[in-house]
Design a protein around this motif. Structure first.
Motif, PDB file in Angstrom:
ATOM      1  N   MET A 131     -39.697  -6.760 -54.263  1.00  0.00           N
ATOM      2  CA  MET A 131     -40.247  -6.992 -55.317  1.00  0.00           C
ATOM      3  C   MET A 131     -39.533  -7.585 -56.551  1.00  0.00           C
ATOM      4  N   ASN A 132     -38.224  -7.088 -56.806  1.00  0.00           N
ATOM      5  CA  ASN A 132     -37.264  -7.650 -57.613  1.00  0.00           C
ATOM      6  C   ASN A 132     -37.096  -9.203 -57.310  1.00  0.00           C
ATOM      7  N   CYS A 133     -37.133  -9.512 -56.007  1.00  0.00           N
ATOM      8  CA  CYS A 133     -36.774 -10.971 -55.691  1.00  0.00           C
ATOM      9  C   CYS A 133     -37.876 -11.702 -56.230  1.00  0.00           C
ATOM     10  N   ALA A 134     -39.384 -11.172 -56.059  1.00  0.00           N
ATOM     11  CA  ALA A 134     -40.345 -12.017 -56.280  1.00  0.00           C
ATOM     12  C   ALA A 134     -40.490 -12.053 -57.854  1.00  0.00           C
ATOM     13  N   ILE A 135     -40.130 -10.729 -58.496  1.00  0.00           N
ATOM     14  CA  ILE A 135     -40.379 -11.021 -60.057  1.00  0.00           C
ATOM     15  C   ILE A 135     -39.280 -12.063 -60.484  1.00  0.00           C
ATOM     16  N   GLU A 136     -37.844 -12.066 -59.872  1.00  0.00           N
ATOM     17  CA  GLU A 136     -36.857 -13.042 -60.460  1.00  0.00           C
ATOM     18  C   GLU A 136     -37.311 -14.485 -60.274  1.00  0.00           C
ATOM     19  N   ASP A 137     -37.892 -14.548 -59.066  1.00  0.00           N
ATOM     20  CA  ASP A 137     -38.216 -15.930 -58.555  1.00  0.00           C
ATOM     21  C   ASP A 137     -39.616 -16.422 -59.182  1.00  0.00           C
ATOM     22  N   GLY A 138     -40.269 -15.673 -60.055  1.00  0.00           N
ATOM     23  CA  GLY A 138     -41.442 -15.885 -60.824  1.00  0.00           C
ATOM     24  C   GLY A 138     -42.651 -15.935 -59.836  1.00  0.00           C
ATOM     25  N   ARG A 139     -42.814 -15.075 -58.661  1.00  0.00           N
ATOM     26  CA  ARG A 139     -43.830 -14.791 -57.827  1.00  0.00           C
ATOM     27  C   ARG A 139     -44.333 -13.654 -57.955  1.00  0.00           C
ATOM     28  N   PHE A 140     -45.010 -13.549 -58.881  1.00  0.00           N
ATOM     29  CA  PHE A 140     -45.471 -12.098 -59.454  1.00  0.00           C
ATOM     30  C   PHE A 140     -46.655 -12.293 -60.367  1.00  0.00           C
ATOM     31  N   SER A 141     -47.528 -11.415 -60.108  1.00  0.00           N
ATOM     32  CA  SER A 141     -48.803 -11.176 -60.773  1.00  0.00           C
ATOM     33  C   SER A 141     -48.688 -10.512 -62.215  1.00  0.00           C
ATOM     34  N   GLN A 142     -49.125 -11.165 -63.160  1.00  0.00           N
ATOM     35  CA  GLN A 142     -48.866 -10.599 -64.489  1.00  0.00           C
ATOM     36  C   GLN A 142     -50.221 -10.171 -65.091  1.00  0.00           C
ATOM     37  N   MET A 143     -50.440  -9.062 -65.552  1.00  0.00           N
ATOM     38  CA  MET A 143     -51.604  -8.554 -66.137  1.00  0.00           C
ATOM     39  C   MET A 143     -51.964  -9.260 -67.402  1.00  0.00           C
ATOM     40  N   PRO A 144     -53.417  -9.828 -67.407  1.00  0.00           N
ATOM     41  CA  PRO A 144     -53.760 -10.637 -68.772  1.00  0.00           C
ATOM     42  C   PRO A 144     -53.417 -10.109 -69.884  1.00  0.00           C
ATOM     43  N   ASP A 145     -53.196 -10.720 -70.995  1.00  0.00           N
ATOM     44  CA  ASP A 145     -52.805  -9.950 -72.108  1.00  0.00           C
ATOM     45  C   ASP A 145     -54.179  -9.343 -72.698  1.00  0.00           C
TER      46      ASP A 145
END
Length: 160
Positions: free
Chosen positions: A127-141
């Motif tokens: 999960m941390n590698c995905a977050i650092e590489d920008g491969r993550f899902s972000q909750m809409p504002d």
């Protein structure tokens, strides 16, 4: 590193969990399935004088689930939930960004704590590698910390 798991680090309520299911990204490793969302407002709130709500927003929040169809007895489900929370509590420092996370136990038998701990390490590192590489899902504002109304399709899934 603070190795506690206070109430502010537990995701509760239908709104947060529904948003996690509808917008989250997921994967599995070993006995754990994981769904997560990186929280946008928590990434922006880095001011030292932030309010308590913003301070709590900098921590990841978790939900742990053990399916009743795999373990009929509540005693076994509760044992596995405790083991998963304990493994997360010891390793929550591996995450670089605040997330909402759902852990689902998927093995058909009760595994020892050491196995769950090792799988948790792999899940958090992935999960941390995905977050650092920008491969993550972000909750809409527009849906963060507001009342989320699930669609008709989601509501029918919840009542089954």
């Amino acid at each position: 590193m603070d190795e506690t798991l206070p109430k502010s680090e537990r995701l509760s309520g239908q709104n947060g969990v529904s948003a996690l299911f509808s917008h989250g990204k997921g994967f599995s490793h070993g006995c754990l399935r994981c769904k997560y969302i990186v929280r946008a407002s928590a990434l922006l709130a880095s001011d030292e004088n932030a309010s308590l709500a913003h301070a709590d927003a900098s921590a990841s929040r978790i939900v742990v689930s053990v399916p009743k169809r795999l373990f009929k007895r509540a005693v076994k489900r509760n044992l596995l939930k405790r083991r998963i929370r304990e493994a997360y509590r010891h390793q929550k420092g591996l995450l670089s960004a605040p997330c909402d996370i759902l852990f689902i136990y998927s093995a058909p038998e009760v595994l020892p704590y050491e196995t769950i701990y090792a799988d948790m390490t792999e899940v958090l590192c992935t999960m941390n590698c995905a977050i650092e590489d920008g491969r993550f899902s972000q909750m809409p504002d527009n849906q963060e910390d507001t009342h989320f109304t699930p669609s008709k399709k989601d509501r029918s899934k919840m009542h089954k």
